[in-house]
Structure formats: structure tokens, C-alpha cells
Design a protein around this motif. Structure first.
Motif, PDB file in Angstrom:
ATOM      1  N   TYR A 145       0.786  -1.228   0.000  1.00 14.20           N
ATOM      2  CA  TYR A 145       0.000   0.000   0.000  1.00 14.20           C
ATOM      3  C   TYR A 145       0.820   1.281   0.000  1.00 14.20           C
ATOM      4  O   TYR A 145       0.268   2.356   0.172  1.00 14.20           O
ATOM      5  N   THR A 170      -1.382   0.397   7.913  1.00 19.09           N
ATOM      6  CA  THR A 170      -1.015  -0.870   7.278  1.00 19.09           C
ATOM      7  C   THR A 170      -0.326  -0.559   5.956  1.00 19.09           C
ATOM      8  O   THR A 170      -0.826   0.234   5.169  1.00 19.09           O
ATOM      9  N   LYS A 228       0.844  -6.716   2.997  1.00 14.13           N
ATOM     10  CA  LYS A 228       0.353  -8.022   3.426  1.00 14.13           C
ATOM     11  C   LYS A 228       1.185  -9.079   2.716  1.00 14.13           C
ATOM     12  O   LYS A 228       1.433  -8.981   1.515  1.00 14.13           O
ATOM     13  N   LYS A 256       1.526 -13.315   2.187  1.00 16.99           N
ATOM     14  CA  LYS A 256       0.901 -14.632   2.331  1.00 16.99           C
ATOM     15  C   LYS A 256       2.008 -15.660   2.519  1.00 16.99           C
ATOM     16  O   LYS A 256       2.870 -15.826   1.657  1.00 16.99           O
ATOM     17  N   ILE A 315      -2.114 -14.911   6.224  1.00 13.52           N
ATOM     18  CA  ILE A 315      -1.793 -13.568   5.744  1.00 13.52           C
ATOM     19  C   ILE A 315      -1.248 -12.756   6.919  1.00 13.52           C
ATOM     20  O   ILE A 315      -1.895 -12.627   7.950  1.00 13.52           O
ATOM     21  N   GLU A 328      -0.224  -9.102   8.163  1.00 13.94           N
ATOM     22  CA  GLU A 328      -0.467  -7.694   7.879  1.00 13.94           C
ATOM     23  C   GLU A 328       0.548  -6.873   8.669  1.00 13.94           C
ATOM     24  O   GLU A 328       0.642  -7.018   9.880  1.00 13.94           O
ATOM     25  N   CYS A 329       1.313  -6.034   7.998  1.00 15.89           N
ATOM     26  CA  CYS A 329       2.343  -5.245   8.668  1.00 15.89           C
ATOM     27  C   CYS A 329       1.936  -3.786   8.731  1.00 15.89           C
ATOM     28  O   CYS A 329       1.400  -3.233   7.776  1.00 15.89           O
ATOM     29  N   ARG A 330       2.229  -3.171   9.872  1.00 15.59           N
ATOM     30  CA  ARG A 330       1.920  -1.756  10.094  1.00 15.59           C
ATOM     31  C   ARG A 330       3.205  -1.002  10.383  1.00 15.59           C
ATOM     32  O   ARG A 330       4.113  -1.534  11.006  1.00 15.59           O
TER      33      ARG A 330
END
Length: 78
Positions: free
Chosen positions: A17, A29, A32, A34, A40, A42-44
């Protein structure tokens, strides 16, 4: 100061993103991944900054510790 965003695991980058020159807000975020088992991740990002460069593309295989992007971290005055 530039900070590296590193891959937290092995897998396929399914969503990214951020793009170069984008100013990211703290705790947003940004990707993502997989994993092989279908999970999955999800990294912030936990600090505000401007994306200096992006080193990967969606669909690319990544490995743990791989540099995904560089971010110019903003200093926060108190």
C-alpha cells in the motif's frame, strides 16, 4: 534518517500500500504477505515518514529480513 522496512517472514507479497514519495501516517497498514501455510501477515508502520524508495512489487517472493522499502523517518518534537 532513513529506516529500512524489512520482511517479517517468508512468503508472497500480496498487497503493498505504499509508493515512493508517499507520506505515511503512524500505525498505518503498508503490506500483506501470504505465507506458505496460507496465513496472511499484515504489517503496520509505527512511525510517521516519507517513503524514499520501494524495493519490491506485489506478487514478488520475499524472505525474512529482506529490505522492502526505505522510509525517511520524521523527527517528532515534544
Amino acid at each position: 534518517m532513513k529506516e529500512m522496512i524489512l520482511s517479517p517472514c517468508n512468503g508472497i507479497l500480496v498487497a503493498f500500500y505504499i509508493r515512493e514519495d508517499l507520506v505515511q501516517k503512524s500505525c498505518s497498514t503498508f503490506l500483506k504477505i501470504k505465507q506458505e501455510d496460507g496465513t496472511i501477515i499484515e504489517c503496520r508502520k509505527t512511525y510517521p515518514g516519507k517513503v524514499a524508495s520501494v524495493e519490491v512489487r506485489e506478487g514478488e517472493e520475499v524472505v525474512k529480513g529482506m529490505v522492502l522499502a526505505y522510509v525517511e523517518e520524521y523527527a517528532i518534537e515534544i
